[in-house]
Enzyme design. Structure first.
Site: not given
Length: 374
Positions: A269, A96, A219, A309, A150, A98-100, A312, A338, A307
């Site tokens: 994500d 990413d 956005g 995993c 962005d 880095g806009g966020f 669990c 988990h 589950c």
């Protein structure tokens, strides 16, 4: 000359929704969508080793250009052999721009035509990242998919301010497209326009003209109501080319993923599975639970009986609650294992449902289980 070296094809479509299964070929493996990217902001998914991510079924992760640029620095990572080698990850990486982070650090940043000017959160030093420099940094990192710089507008925002922000992002996108010699890396454009459909449409049309390898919807999930987020996500996805990946950035909860996959979105994500795990919130097939709750103190059952995993299979809710109250790091680690496994399994279930032509049934069953828990 640009040579993205990223392949894309549709493997299956659901007849009753817009959901689909696609294949994305990268230099670091073949990805099948819909997929979720665990967030490894500074080159690490908190508490989890790279091999564990692979064992859970993740083939791509997200790292953040802003943070890696500040520490340890992209030149350091370049000298160490690139980001894949630096962090010991053999799968694909999306970075990413880095806009966020600019959006979330308002007050420490200044945005103008040239790019983003900001002070380091580490030492207060001043920096400028232009659209071109954001691409160059990611080129050095060696990420498989590069996101353009962005401008992420806040919510709520006026129509005029949203238009100004969206058009600035478009001008930055045009500058980003001029960077060449990215032989093993793809560049994704990012659609903006806040919640205004005509602005979203203008943004999509202009980005498509620039012919990016894939397109992200940016956005959203920045404070707007959930129903509005879904409405704009669905509309935005319908504007994007069918023959290229569609990526909804920063979303979201398990419910968000199921809804938005039905709109034809391929990639997601979010920090939720890892951040919430560290705070004791666990996702299950019946909804989420807070493992700190006193009702779990003597509970011998696993977090989710359905589950498989590691957490669990071997540990009870009572033990996990004890670890959190005793402030043992193992509690955060087991909770993260988990939650990530749950997200990976959820994406796999959706892919299988789409291929079987029963996504609408899967979606109905998914939400009925949650209603039954209430």
């Amino acid at each position: 000359m640009r040579k993205d070296n990223i392949g894309f094809k549709i493997l299956a479509k659901d007849r009753q929704t817009s959901s689909r299964v696609c294949e994305i070929r990268t230099p670091h493996g073949i990805l099948e969508t819909p997929l979720f990217l665990p967030v490894a902001t500074s080159g690490s998914v908190k508490t989890i080793a790279p091999w564990e991510l692979s064992d859970m079924g993740f083939d791509m992760i997200l790292c953040n250009t802003y943070h890696l640029y500040l520490r340890p620095g992209h030149k350091v990572i370049e000298k160490m052999g690139g980001l894949h080698r630096f962090m010991g990850w053999g799968g694909a990486i999306l970075t990413d721009s880095g806009g966020f982070q600019v959006f979330s650090l308002k007050g420490m940043t200044r945005v103008d035509e040239s790019g983003v000017k900001f002070r380091s959160i580490i030492d207060g030093s001043e920096h400028l990242i232009t659209p071109e420099y954001a691409i160059e940094i990611q080129k050095v990192l060696g990420s498989d998919i590069i996101m353009i710089l962005d401008d992420v507008p806040p919510y709520p925002i006026s129509y005029e301010d949203a238009k100004k922000s969206m058009r600035l992002s478009l001008r930055w996108a045009e500058r980003s497209q001029k960077i060449r010699n990215l032989e093993n890396q793809a560049v994704f454009g990012i659609m903006h326009g806040s919640v205004f459909k005509d602005l979203r449409k203008e943004s999509a049309e202009r980005l498509i003209e620039m012919d990016f390898t894939g397109y992200a919807i940016g956005g959203l999930s920045v404070g707007e109501e959930k129903a509005l987020m879904y409405e704009v996500s669905s509309f935005s996805a319908s504007l994007l080319p069918e023959d290229k990946p569609r990526y909804l950035m920063g979303v979201g909860t398990p419910e968000d993923l199921v809804r938005c996959v039905s709109f034809g979105i391929d990639m997601f994500d979010c920090v939720l599975p890892t951040r919430n795990a560290r705070n004791g919130q666990l996702f299950t097939s019946r909804g989420k639970i807070n493992i700190r709750n006193s009702k779990f103190s003597m509970d011998e059952e696993p977090v989710d009986p359905s589950c498989v995993c590691y957490t669990c299979r071997y540990f009870s809710k009572g033990y996990l609650r004890h670890l959190f109250w005793a402030r043992e790091m193992l509690g955060q680690r087991l909770a993260t294992i988990h939650n990530l496994f749950y997200y990976s399994n959820l994406m796999g279930e959706m892919r299988r449902a789409i291929k079987a032509g029963r996504f609408i049934e899967f979606e109905k069953e998914f939400f009925e289980k949650r209603e039954g828990e209430k």
